[in-house]
Design an enzyme around this catalytic site. Structure first.
Site, PDB file in Angstrom:
ATOM      1  N   LYS A  63       1.238  -1.215   0.115  1.00  0.00           N
ATOM      2  CA  LYS A  63       0.176  -0.231  -0.211  1.00  0.00           C
ATOM      3  C   LYS A  63       0.713   1.122   0.002  1.00  0.00           C
ATOM      4  CE  LYS A  63      -0.552  -0.308   5.065  1.00  0.00           C
ATOM      5  NZ  LYS A  63      -0.323  -0.435   5.774  1.00  0.00           N
ATOM      6  N   TYR A  70       1.334   2.467  -7.202  1.00  0.00           N
ATOM      7  CA  TYR A  70       0.679   1.662  -6.778  1.00  0.00           C
ATOM      8  C   TYR A  70      -0.935   1.981  -7.142  1.00  0.00           C
ATOM      9  CZ  TYR A  70      -2.583   2.010  -3.580  1.00  0.00           C
ATOM     10  OH  TYR A  70      -3.884   0.928  -1.739  1.00  0.00           O
ATOM     11  N   SER A  77      -8.155   2.219  -4.525  1.00  0.00           N
ATOM     12  CA  SER A  77      -7.143   3.373  -3.861  1.00  0.00           C
ATOM     13  C   SER A  77      -8.002   4.577  -4.651  1.00  0.00           C
ATOM     14  CB  SER A  77      -6.334   3.583  -4.213  1.00  0.00           C
ATOM     15  OG  SER A  77      -5.678   4.876  -3.153  1.00  0.00           O
ATOM     16  N   LYS A 113      -3.660  -0.718  -8.911  1.00  0.00           N
ATOM     17  CA  LYS A 113      -5.279  -1.225  -7.817  1.00  0.00           C
ATOM     18  C   LYS A 113      -6.165  -0.727  -8.692  1.00  0.00           C
ATOM     19  CE  LYS A 113      -4.903  -1.415  -3.351  1.00  0.00           C
ATOM     20  NZ  LYS A 113      -5.566  -2.490  -2.695  1.00  0.00           N
TER      21      LYS A 113
END
Length: 187
Positions: free
Chosen positions: A87, A151, A127, A155
């Site tokens: 994350k 990241y 996210s 996602k």
């Protein structure tokens, strides 16, 4: 005799996962937590068990492993809440292969197991960093998507794979969360 209904929560010992489990206390589902403990601790499991007062099954494993098929084979899993994933936006930029493998390949492996064992319901914790930085809140389904970090890309890619599984019978909800940080009132 009717089989028990199980809810699999991946990454269930992380901050969002563990708080979600507490909110599921009154649910008729039996809870299975799958966590590799990379971003979490067994201390959370002890706290959850004290508050939950129902049996919780904990399995230390990784969603990337084929061994998760054994979990689906053993239990009648009706739904998955998928919180497992790396994350850190900053870390993702210099560990792209690790983030790709964990977040994207892990989600794909989970989806394959779900399909194989006829589990057709998933809630995915994505996210808000999947949105374009030029988009203005409040965000909605028509807001432009253009993640700036790897990241965010991992996602969004996971979201897209989940959407492709709709053709294979998977029903899904995607939650695009903003950074959540703080101490739970309950844990």
């Amino acid at each position: 005799m009717k089989k028990n209904k199980y809810l699999l929560i991946t990454g269930g010992l992380g901050y969002i996962g563990s708080n979600t489990i507490i909110e599921l206390k009154k649910s008729s589902y039996k809870i299975i937590i799958l966590d590799n403990l990379v971003n979490s601790s067994l201390k959370q499991l002890t706290k959850i068990r004290k508050l939950f007062k129902k049996k919780i099954i904990f399995i230390r494993d990784d969603i990337r492993n084929k061994s998760i098929n054994k979990i689906f084979h053993k239990y009648n899993i009706n739904a998955v809440i998928h919180f497992a994933g790396l994350k850190s936006v900053k870390e993702s930029e210099f560990k792209k292969k690790i983030y790709f493998d964990n977040n994207i390949n892990g989600t794909l492996n989970l989806l394959k197991s779900m399909k194989k064992y006829k589990c057709y319901n998933i809630i995915f914790s994505s996210s808000a960093c999947v949105y374009d930085s030029k988009s203005k809140p409040p965000y909605n389904e028509k807001s432009r998507l253009n993640p700036k970090s790897f990241y965010g890309l991992s996602k969004l890619s996971s979201e897209n794979y989940i959407k492709k599984y709709k053709k294979k019978g998977i029903k899904f909800k995607i939650l695009r969360l903003f950074n959540i940080y703080g101490e739970s009132q309950k844990l």
